[in-house]
Design a protein around this motif. Structure first.
Motif, short mmCIF file in Angstrom:
data_model
loop_
_atom_site.label_atom_id
_atom_site.label_comp_id
_atom_site.label_asym_id
_atom_site.label_seq_id
_atom_site.Cartn_x
_atom_site.Cartn_y
_atom_site.Cartn_z
N ALA A 31 -31.28 37.07 64.61
CA ALA A 31 -30.93 38.49 64.73
C ALA A 31 -29.57 38.76 64.08
N ASP A 32 -29.38 40.02 63.66
CA ASP A 32 -28.14 40.41 62.98
C ASP A 32 -26.91 40.04 63.80
N GLN A 33 -25.94 39.42 63.15
CA GLN A 33 -24.65 39.10 63.75
C GLN A 33 -23.75 38.56 62.65
N PHE A 34 -22.56 38.08 63.00
CA PHE A 34 -21.61 37.60 61.97
C PHE A 34 -22.17 36.39 61.23
N GLN A 35 -23.14 35.74 61.80
CA GLN A 35 -23.78 34.58 61.18
C GLN A 35 -24.27 34.89 59.76
N PHE A 36 -24.51 36.16 59.45
CA PHE A 36 -25.02 36.55 58.12
C PHE A 36 -24.05 37.49 57.41
N ALA A 37 -22.78 37.42 57.78
CA ALA A 37 -21.78 38.36 57.27
C ALA A 37 -21.69 38.34 55.75
N GLY A 38 -21.79 37.17 55.13
CA GLY A 38 -21.64 37.08 53.69
C GLY A 38 -22.68 37.90 52.94
N TYR A 39 -23.89 37.95 53.48
CA TYR A 39 -24.96 38.71 52.85
C TYR A 39 -24.72 40.22 53.02
N ILE A 41 -21.80 41.69 53.43
CA ILE A 41 -20.64 42.07 52.61
C ILE A 41 -21.02 42.14 51.13
N ALA A 42 -21.78 41.16 50.66
CA ALA A 42 -22.18 41.15 49.25
C ALA A 42 -22.99 42.40 48.90
N LYS A 43 -23.76 42.87 49.87
CA LYS A 43 -24.55 44.09 49.65
C LYS A 43 -23.69 45.35 49.75
N GLU A 44 -22.90 45.44 50.83
CA GLU A 44 -22.13 46.65 51.08
C GLU A 44 -20.98 46.82 50.09
N LYS A 45 -20.38 45.72 49.63
CA LYS A 45 -19.27 45.81 48.68
C LYS A 45 -19.73 45.86 47.23
N GLY A 46 -21.02 45.79 47.00
CA GLY A 46 -21.54 45.90 45.64
C GLY A 46 -21.51 44.62 44.84
N ILE A 240 -11.94 39.13 58.47
CA ILE A 240 -12.84 39.04 59.61
C ILE A 240 -12.87 40.34 60.44
N PRO A 241 -11.74 40.94 60.80
CA PRO A 241 -11.82 42.19 61.58
C PRO A 241 -12.56 43.31 60.83
N GLU A 242 -12.26 43.47 59.54
CA GLU A 242 -12.95 44.50 58.75
C GLU A 242 -14.46 44.23 58.72
N THR A 243 -14.83 42.97 58.52
CA THR A 243 -16.25 42.61 58.47
C THR A 243 -16.92 42.86 59.81
N ALA A 244 -16.21 42.53 60.90
CA ALA A 244 -16.77 42.76 62.24
C ALA A 244 -17.03 44.25 62.47
N HIS A 245 -16.12 45.10 62.03
CA HIS A 245 -16.32 46.55 62.15
C HIS A 245 -17.58 46.98 61.39
N LEU A 246 -17.75 46.47 60.17
CA LEU A 246 -18.91 46.82 59.35
C LEU A 246 -20.21 46.40 60.03
N ILE A 247 -20.23 45.18 60.58
CA ILE A 247 -21.44 44.69 61.25
C ILE A 247 -21.74 45.53 62.49
N GLN A 254 -28.10 44.02 68.41
CA GLN A 254 -27.84 43.30 69.66
C GLN A 254 -26.76 43.99 70.50
N ASN A 255 -26.14 45.04 69.94
CA ASN A 255 -25.08 45.76 70.64
C ASN A 255 -23.93 44.84 71.05
N LYS A 256 -23.50 44.00 70.11
CA LYS A 256 -22.39 43.09 70.39
C LYS A 256 -21.08 43.84 70.32
N SER A 257 -20.13 43.39 71.12
CA SER A 257 -18.81 44.01 71.12
C SER A 257 -18.03 43.59 69.87
N LEU A 258 -17.05 44.39 69.53
CA LEU A 258 -16.20 44.06 68.38
C LEU A 258 -15.49 42.73 68.61
N GLU A 259 -15.05 42.51 69.84
CA GLU A 259 -14.33 41.26 70.17
C GLU A 259 -15.24 40.05 69.95
N SER A 260 -16.50 40.16 70.36
CA SER A 260 -17.40 39.01 70.21
C SER A 260 -17.71 38.75 68.75
#
Length: 754
Positions: A31-39, A41-46, A240-247, A254-260
């Protein structure tokens, strides 16, 4: 009207000029989480769009495994685990492209109150685990190591809800250390985790993969996708904080908190860069280790199926260059400069006086090969000329120097790729110098611009430094009595004393200043520095040792009296044996030099230099007296598998134990030493071929019967030869080496003679 038509035509042609956008997809394994952050970011940042890709990120579906989706063509790429190796062995043409996590975040999580703390506590418990998790090597190897069969466990369909641990729907849940433990802790639930890494099973995770047909039919697309994905991961881990906000905003079913999410990012970053490996690093050797463990567990493995399993772009097997770094190499031909008079680091070939060779040149060749950079050599007759070329930017990099303040205004420096002590050379009448303090008030010659000058003058202002063209010139001045001492690093002075026949000179002590060998780069080329640093990080310990052994060993190979190089001349013009030398109480500095010159630091046996000495000594004695000697080369069978399966630490301990075993079972007059890597040589004076063969058979049997710690069993192959009339040393060793090769070819664990 014409203007309107012209405008439409212009727009149409402009659209045609744009690079075509290719539609591809990547299938997530969870399920979606930081585990796939690189993908994300690569999509959202172009980043994907920049390389001509329109990427669809396909959501996780427990009924549609990534491997099945990619093999069927419904997904172009997928993310999997080490169990991809089982799929490969089962005939699926899967190709792995990059391992995002060098160490798996996989754990088995339970509520603390259930008191499940060890793998054996899992027997009879309910475990939520997906099918591909069950095939993951880390879990299977851990259970196997604890004598637990998969049939003893009760597997449940995974709900992907960590609260099921707390509400009693399961006893244990397979999850990631970066995710569920934090989520449960936020809700006040204490947990226990069983981590396979704690049991010695440390493998890749979140492996990006595709099909063989994708690699064959779309190689540029594969390279572009991997490049953009790794760029996405680099950005995600750097922000990491910027990426966490985007996710949290766009990918948070999963409705994960920003801290998690931030916590997850920090944990995963440590796993992605574990062991200072480049991001995405992947190697066939580690997969061979995984394959060996699967084989031990009774899962069929086919060595040939490993061929083509790992993406064969050499660049991704060594270092990953950013888009900016790659662009820099595309637009710049790198000019490297060096003198040809600093052996064994930089010197000219015997056959070509403008061709560079030496330690520094060989390290540079590895860097060039790994980065695919285009280069041109700009030779310089002096070190001052090298510095001037970097200062004026008529050259881009030089291959061997160290950091010093006088160079910092115009140069930047790479990471060190080797380190050596600076030593003191005097004439042979000087007995022993306890350090530089003994040279106060003396004249000391050092090569012009050498970095040690700054250290000597700042710490010992009463020493008069005489700057000369290079160390070769400095040693000539010392021989003529015009200076009192010379300072340079150990390999250089040892080489020059030997090569130029300075029998009147010796090494009398060491300084407290070590020389870290670095590459010096013009200061407006920071991209070149980062490229070189990445390539240096990718050089393996075996490659480093191979280069150093090659040049440091040949330094001494054609001389009988090597020991005077290290300052031990006691009146004899020929060989002074190490045993006699050790009787002299010359202090800790002499002992340090002796160990450096003659002893292998790992095993305590003789090193290559000492073996070369003994070979020459036996050969000369044979020519005078016709009393024969024999040479035995032994090699550990399948030693690479030991390193891959148990790790290099256990491999090193095995070499030490074997060395002790050999030393205990040879005569006092025999010489045992480490010839290189896992090869050992035993030189047997006064011994013919039959006698040496009997000794080899004896040692072979002792090794077979020995219970080695951790690995338990070990075998060795032996090649044996005897000195003959008219032989050269190379001939004797060469025959033993060929006999060893024959022993390997005939099945290993045997003795062959030549």
């Amino acid at each position: 009207m014409k203007r309107y038509l012209f405008f439409l035509f212009f727009c149409f042609t402009a659209l045609l000029a744009q690079p075509p956008i290719e539609k591809i997809s990547v299938k997530l394994q969870w399920a979606d989480q930081f585990q796939f952050a690189g993908y994300y970011i690569a999509k959202e940042k172009g980043f994907y769009r920049d390389v001509g890709l329109d990427v669809t990120i396909q959501k996780f579906d427990p009924k549609k495994l990534a491997i099945d989706e990619v093999m069927s063509g419904r997904s172009t790429y997928g993310i999997g685990r080490s169990s991809l190796l089982i799929d490969r062995m089962a005939g699926k043409d899967v190709v792995v492209l990059a391992a995002i996590f060098q160490t798996s975040p996989f754990i088995l999580l339970s509520q603390k109150s259930s008191d499940i703390q060890t793998p054996r506590d899992l027997i009879g418990k309910r475990i939520m685990m997906t099918e591909d998790f069950q095939d993951t090597i880390s879990i299977r190897a851990m259970l196997n190591s604890q004598d637990i069969r998969m049939g003893e466990l009760k597997f449940l369909e995974h709900s992907f809800n960590p609260m099921d641990i707390a509400n009693g729907k399961t006893d244990v849940m397979a999850c990631y250390i970066s995710n569920e433990p934090f989520i449960l802790k936020e809700k006040g639930i204490e947990t226990n985790a069983i981590n396979p890494e704690a049991y010695g099973f440390d493998f890749y995770s979140d492996i990006l993969f595709t099909s063989d047909s994708e690699v064959r039919n779309h190689p540029k697309r594969v390279r572009a996708f991997v490049d953009a994905t790794l760029k996405g991961w680099e950005y995600a881990f750097a922000h990491i904080p910027e990426t966490a906000h985007l996710i949290r905003k766009h990918y948070n079913m999963q409705n994960k908190s920003l801290e998690s999410l931030i916590y997850e990012g920090e944990v995963l970053k440590s796993l992605a860069y574990r062991g200072n490996k480049p991001l995405g690093s992947i190697s066939v050797d580690k997969f061979r280790r995984i394959s060996d463990i699967y084989r031990v567990m009774g899962i069929h493995q086919n060595e040939k199926r490993l061929e083509g399993f790992i993406y064969d772009d050499a660049e991704y097997q060594t270092i990953h260059l950013s888009v900016n770094e790659r662009s820099f190499l595309h637009t710049n031909k790198i000019r490297y400069t060096s003198t040809l008079s600093w052996p064994p680091f930089n010197f000219h070939s015997e056959h070509n006086h403008i061709q560079l060779q030496g330690i520094a040149a060989d390290f540079w060749k590895l860097i060039v090969d790994r980065t695919d950079m285009e280069t041109i050599f700009v030779p310089s007759s002096t070190w001052a000329g090298v510095l001037e070329a970097i200062k004026t930017k008529t050259a881009d990099v030089t291959l061997g120097t160290s950091i010093s303040k006088d160079k910092e205004p115009y140069a930047i420096f790479s990471k060190p790729y080797a380190s050596f002590p600076n030593v003191i050379v005097t004439d042979k009448t000087i007995n022993f110098l306890p350090g530089l303090k003994a040279l106060e008030g003396k004249r000391v010659a050092i090569g012009e611009g050498y970095s040690v000058i700054e250290s000597v003058t700042s710490h010992y202002p009463s020493i008069t430094v005489v700057e000369v063209e290079d160390t070769r010139e400095a040693l000539k001045l010392l021989s003529r009595g015009r200076v009192d001492a010379v300072i340079d690093i150990l390999p250089v002075v040892a080489y020059l004393i030997n090569a130029d026949h300075h029998v009147d000179l010796k090494i009398s002590g060491t300084t407290e200043f070590d020389f870290e060998v670095r590459m010096m780069i013009r200061n407006d080329y920071p991209e070149l520095k980062t490229i070189i640093d990445k390539a240096i990080d990718a050089i393996t310990p075996a490659e480093r040792q191979r280069i150093l052994n090659h040049y440091i060993s040949i330094t001494y190979e054609d001389r009988i009296n090597y020991t005077w190089i290290y300052g031990i001349v006691v009146g004899a013009l020929f060989i002074i044996s190490i045993f006699v030398y050790r009787q002299f109480e010359m202090g800790k500095y002499h002992k340090r030099l002796l160990r450096m010159a003659t002893t292998d630091p790992l095993t305590g046996l003789c090193n290559r230099i000492r073996l070369d000495e003994k070979l020459l000594e036996c050969h000369e004695y044979y020519k005078r007296t016709h009393r024969t000697f024999s040479v035995m080369i032994m090699d550990l069978d399948h030693f690479k598998r030991i390193n891959d399966t148990y790790g290099h630490l256990i491999g090193d301990k095995t070499l030490v134990n074997l060395s002790q075993l050999v030393q205990e079972n040879i005569r006092n007059i025999d010489i045992a030493g480490r010839w290189g890597g896992e090869e050992f040589m035993i030189i047997c004076p006064e011994t013919n071929l039959d006698g040496a063969k009997q000794l080899a058979e004896k040692i072979k049997s002792i090794i077979e019967e020995c219970d080695f710690p951790h690995i338990h069993t070990l075998t060795c192959s032996f090649g044996v030869s005897e000195g003959r009339e008219g032989d050269r040393i190379e001939s004797i060793v060469g025959r033993a080496d060929k006999a060893l090769y024959r022993a390997k070819e005939e099945g290993r664990n045997r003795v062959c003679t030549a």
